[in-house]
Design a protein around this motif. Structure first.
Motif, PDB file in Angstrom:
ATOM      1  N   GLN A 180     -11.395  -2.690   2.071  1.00 50.83           N
ATOM      2  CA  GLN A 180     -10.719  -1.752   1.623  1.00 50.83           C
ATOM      3  C   GLN A 180     -11.329  -1.254   0.194  1.00 50.83           C
ATOM      4  OE1 GLN A 180      -7.009  -3.999   1.178  1.00 50.83           O
ATOM      5  NE2 GLN A 180      -6.060  -2.675   2.921  1.00 50.83           N
ATOM      6  N   GLU A 181     -11.743  -1.982  -0.495  1.00 51.97           N
ATOM      7  CA  GLU A 181     -12.605  -1.314  -1.879  1.00 51.97           C
ATOM      8  C   GLU A 181     -13.787  -0.703  -1.405  1.00 51.97           C
ATOM      9  OE1 GLU A 181     -12.747  -4.101  -5.109  1.00 51.97           O
ATOM     10  OE2 GLU A 181     -10.710  -4.922  -4.823  1.00 51.97           O
ATOM     11  N   ARG A 182     -14.461  -1.034  -0.417  1.00 54.38           N
ATOM     12  CA  ARG A 182     -15.623  -0.426  -0.178  1.00 54.38           C
ATOM     13  C   ARG A 182     -15.531   0.866   0.622  1.00 54.38           C
ATOM     14  NH1 ARG A 182     -19.776   2.125  -1.252  1.00 54.38           N
ATOM     15  NH2 ARG A 182     -21.476   2.189   0.329  1.00 54.38           N
ATOM     16  N   ARG A 202      -9.684  -7.227   1.554  1.00 52.01           N
ATOM     17  CA  ARG A 202      -9.739  -6.572   0.500  1.00 52.01           C
ATOM     18  C   ARG A 202     -11.113  -5.940   0.157  1.00 52.01           C
ATOM     19  NH1 ARG A 202      -6.851 -10.882  -1.181  1.00 52.01           N
ATOM     20  NH2 ARG A 202      -8.405 -11.874  -2.419  1.00 52.01           N
ATOM     21  N   MET A 207      -5.577   3.123  -8.245  1.00 46.24           N
ATOM     22  CA  MET A 207      -6.914   3.667  -8.014  1.00 46.24           C
ATOM     23  C   MET A 207      -6.716   4.982  -7.819  1.00 46.24           C
ATOM     24  SD  MET A 207      -8.727   0.557  -5.734  1.00 46.24           S
ATOM     25  CE  MET A 207     -10.175   0.969  -5.746  1.00 46.24           C
ATOM     26  N   HIS A 218      -9.549   7.429  -6.501  1.00 47.90           N
ATOM     27  CA  HIS A 218      -9.643   7.258  -5.280  1.00 47.90           C
ATOM     28  C   HIS A 218      -8.679   7.928  -4.165  1.00 47.90           C
ATOM     29  CE1 HIS A 218     -12.174   3.943  -7.026  1.00 47.90           C
ATOM     30  NE2 HIS A 218     -12.871   4.177  -5.944  1.00 47.90           N
ATOM     31  N   TYR A 233      -3.296   0.337  -0.952  1.00 49.17           N
ATOM     32  CA  TYR A 233      -4.093  -0.483  -1.440  1.00 49.17           C
ATOM     33  C   TYR A 233      -4.496   0.274  -2.989  1.00 49.17           C
ATOM     34  CZ  TYR A 233      -7.862  -3.687  -2.872  1.00 49.17           C
ATOM     35  OH  TYR A 233      -8.732  -4.494  -3.741  1.00 49.17           O
ATOM     36  N   ASN A 266      -3.410  -0.790  -6.684  1.00 41.96           N
ATOM     37  CA  ASN A 266      -4.359  -1.081  -7.713  1.00 41.96           C
ATOM     38  C   ASN A 266      -4.616  -0.140  -8.807  1.00 41.96           C
ATOM     39  OD1 ASN A 266      -5.572  -3.902  -7.078  1.00 41.96           O
ATOM     40  ND2 ASN A 266      -5.215  -3.012  -4.869  1.00 41.96           N
TER      41      ASN A 266
END
Length: 81
Positions: free
Chosen positions: A22-24, A19, A70, A73, A64, A68
């Motif tokens: 994925q966020e980075r 996770r 986003m 993104h 993802y 979430n």
């Protein structure tokens, strides 16, 4: 960090590390110098290697980001060449 020091933390939970990757990587998609999917994939592969998890695919990243909420993104992912 100050005076060239840094902290490297490690988590034994590979799901948490995945996770984090994925966020980075979603954040990296917003960088000016990341203009193509290949640019992003190379960065994702390097980061995933450091955290010892499989690199996320573009589909993984989109899923993802959708899960979430986003949306910004997602727009950056869609803008990559």
């Amino acid at each position: 960090m100050r005076k060239n020091h840094f902290i490297q933390a490690w988590c034994n939970d590979s799901d948490v590390r995945r996770r984090a990757v994925q966020e980075r990587v979603l954040g990296m998609a917003r960088l000016y110098e990341v203009r193509t999917r290949a640019d992003l994939a190379a960065r994702a592969e390097a980061l995933a290697g450091q955290l010892e998890v499989p690199p996320p695919s573009m589909d993984d990243l989109r899923a993802y980001a959708r899960t979430n909420e986003m949306r910004d993104h997602l727009r950056h992912l869609d803008a990559l060449e």
